[in-house]
Design a protein around this motif. Structure first.
Motif, PDB file in Angstrom:
ATOM      1  N   GLY A   1      -0.315   7.271  -0.745  1.00 16.87           N
ATOM      2  CA  GLY A   1      -1.420   8.113  -1.046  1.00 16.87           C
ATOM      3  C   GLY A   1      -2.672   7.312  -0.756  1.00 16.87           C
ATOM      4  O   GLY A   1      -3.680   7.779  -0.388  1.00 16.87           O
ATOM      5  N   GLU A   2      -2.548   6.001  -1.074  1.00 19.77           N
ATOM      6  CA  GLU A   2      -3.526   4.889  -0.841  1.00 19.77           C
ATOM      7  C   GLU A   2      -4.111   5.045   0.688  1.00 19.77           C
ATOM      8  O   GLU A   2      -5.131   4.851   1.052  1.00 19.77           O
ATOM      9  CB  GLU A   2      -3.333   3.653  -1.282  1.00 19.77           C
ATOM     10  N   LEU A   3      -2.896   4.922   1.607  1.00 17.21           N
ATOM     11  CA  LEU A   3      -3.190   4.916   3.092  1.00 17.21           C
ATOM     12  C   LEU A   3      -3.674   6.166   3.508  1.00 17.21           C
ATOM     13  O   LEU A   3      -4.555   6.065   4.165  1.00 17.21           O
ATOM     14  CB  LEU A   3      -1.918   4.528   3.835  1.00 17.21           C
TER      15      LEU A   3
ATOM     16  N   TYR B   1       9.747   4.023  -2.413  1.00 14.68           N
ATOM     17  CA  TYR B   1       8.349   4.478  -2.115  1.00 14.68           C
ATOM     18  C   TYR B   1       7.986   3.751  -0.992  1.00 14.68           C
ATOM     19  O   TYR B   1       8.420   2.356  -0.635  1.00 14.68           O
ATOM     20  CB  TYR B   1       7.277   4.214  -3.078  1.00 14.68           C
TER      21      TYR B   1
ATOM     22  N   VAL C   1      -5.931   8.144   1.539  1.00 11.75           N
ATOM     23  CA  VAL C   1      -7.271   7.870   1.546  1.00 11.75           C
ATOM     24  C   VAL C   1      -7.981   7.001   2.409  1.00 11.75           C
ATOM     25  O   VAL C   1      -8.953   7.381   2.961  1.00 11.75           O
ATOM     26  CB  VAL C   1      -7.524   7.676  -0.067  1.00 11.75           C
ATOM     27  N   ALA C   2      -7.515   5.949   2.553  1.00 12.19           N
ATOM     28  CA  ALA C   2      -8.193   4.805   3.256  1.00 12.19           C
ATOM     29  C   ALA C   2      -8.064   5.410   4.913  1.00 12.19           C
ATOM     30  O   ALA C   2      -9.404   4.944   5.253  1.00 12.19           O
ATOM     31  CB  ALA C   2      -7.216   3.606   3.244  1.00 12.19           C
ATOM     32  N   SER C   3      -7.253   6.128   5.209  1.00 12.21           N
ATOM     33  CA  SER C   3      -7.582   6.454   6.741  1.00 12.21           C
ATOM     34  C   SER C   3      -8.000   7.816   6.806  1.00 12.21           C
ATOM     35  O   SER C   3      -8.373   8.393   7.993  1.00 12.21           O
ATOM     36  CB  SER C   3      -6.058   6.547   7.318  1.00 12.21           C
TER      37      SER C   3
ATOM     38  N   THR D   1      -1.145  12.682   2.859  1.00  7.42           N
ATOM     39  CA  THR D   1       0.176  12.373   2.865  1.00  7.42           C
ATOM     40  C   THR D   1       1.054  12.765   3.763  1.00  7.42           C
ATOM     41  O   THR D   1       2.038  12.238   4.566  1.00  7.42           O
ATOM     42  CB  THR D   1       1.100  12.087   1.426  1.00  7.42           C
TER      43      THR D   1
ATOM     44  N   MET E   1       1.026  -1.325  -0.155  1.00 11.13           N
ATOM     45  CA  MET E   1       0.016  -0.050  -0.106  1.00 11.13           C
ATOM     46  C   MET E   1       0.884   1.091   0.063  1.00 11.13           C
ATOM     47  O   MET E   1       1.669   1.584   0.903  1.00 11.13           O
ATOM     48  CB  MET E   1      -0.953  -0.073   1.355  1.00 11.13           C
ATOM     49  N   ARG E   2       0.659   2.168  -0.847  1.00 13.06           N
ATOM     50  CA  ARG E   2       1.297   3.235  -0.978  1.00 13.06           C
ATOM     51  C   ARG E   2       0.977   4.490  -0.117  1.00 13.06           C
ATOM     52  O   ARG E   2      -0.063   4.450   0.365  1.00 13.06           O
ATOM     53  CB  ARG E   2       1.807   3.830  -2.450  1.00 13.06           C
TER      54      ARG E   2
ATOM     55  N   ASP F   1       5.940   1.438   1.621  1.00 15.14           N
ATOM     56  CA  ASP F   1       5.089   0.492   1.516  1.00 15.14           C
ATOM     57  C   ASP F   1       4.411  -0.011   2.679  1.00 15.14           C
ATOM     58  O   ASP F   1       5.084  -0.797   3.619  1.00 15.14           O
ATOM     59  CB  ASP F   1       5.759  -0.612   0.867  1.00 15.14           C
TER      60      ASP F   1
END
Lengths: 129, 129
Positions: B4-6, B36, B8-10, B14, B1-2, B38
């Motif tokens: 940016g995804e984290l 990056y 959004v998910a949280s 960033t 999980m990058r 991870d």
DNA sequence: GTGGACGTTCCAGCGCAGGGGAAGGTCAAG
DNA sequence: CTTGACCTTCCCCTGCGCTGGAACGTCCAC
């Protein structure tokens, strides 16, 4: 009146007085021949007003607004009235927020008091939160 | 999980995630070949805990304490319980302070409502305060 | 003439929880 | 082959109300 005397008289510090001058709350006083600030008793009255404003929970910026209006030769009554009204609203909101938070925390604390710690799940760090 | 995804998910950013890492709230994740960050899903659970702590009005430092205890392999229940109790006390004090302030401001506001503005004394800036 | 208590300016930092933006690397799609 | 969306580190900025300290000038008593 020198800055140290004014500090004592107003119950502040010389640091604060220079800061207030910088912040536009206190007009720059005359200087004596040696460059020392030379305050008139008016400065003390002004500082008293600042103190009262602070006691009422106003910010320095708000106090400055009032002083600016007064300094422009206008009675700041109306502005102060509106300011106090808005401030009351702010306070009510803050109190309500804190009370809601207190309820939440009280619940959490209660479950932390009555729960069985052996049931903790390590993946959620602490189930009491 | 990058990152940016984290983010959004949280429901954070960033910036916040890097800040949390720097602040010791989030362990430094593995890096992919290109450098990056991870993240594993565990990071999300941890962020969820941080969010819950923040919702409860805890500071990042307090949340970090809890996480440190958990990371040391100990159940932080007892610490959390004490923390919540102290927090309740803080909240009660804050609420009481704000209510006292509200009373003061309400009085001031009331006199500003009922008084005659023509009686203002310019030397005190504003007699409503 | 010297010590100490004042005064002056300017610059930095606190605590809190991030945010802004620069300068650059990386990757996939068109 | 380039565009655009990501990612990296870095350092500074925000608001609030001061506070601390350095480096220097001034005044008064002894």
């Amino acid at each position: 009146m020198r800055i140290g005397e004014l500090a004592v008289a107003s119950g502040t510090t010389t640091k604060t007085l220079r800061f207030y001058e910088e912040a536009g709350l206190l007009p720059a006083p005359e200087r004596t021949a040696n460059g020392y600030r030379d305050y008139t008793p008016a400065a003390l009255a002004r500082l008293d007003f600042v103190r009262r404003g602070r006691t009422a929970g106003l910010t320095l910026a708000q106090i400055r607004e009032i002083l600016d209006i007064r300094d422009a030769g206008v009675a700041p009554c109306q502005h102060v009235h509106a300011l106090l009204e808005a401030h009351l609203g702010d306070l009510d909101r803050q109190i309500a927020d804190l009370q809601a938070l207190r309820h939440t925390v009280a619940h959490l604390h209660h479950s932390a008091t009555t729960s069985d710690p052996t049931k903790c799940d390590t993946t959620t760090v602490c189930r009491y939160l």
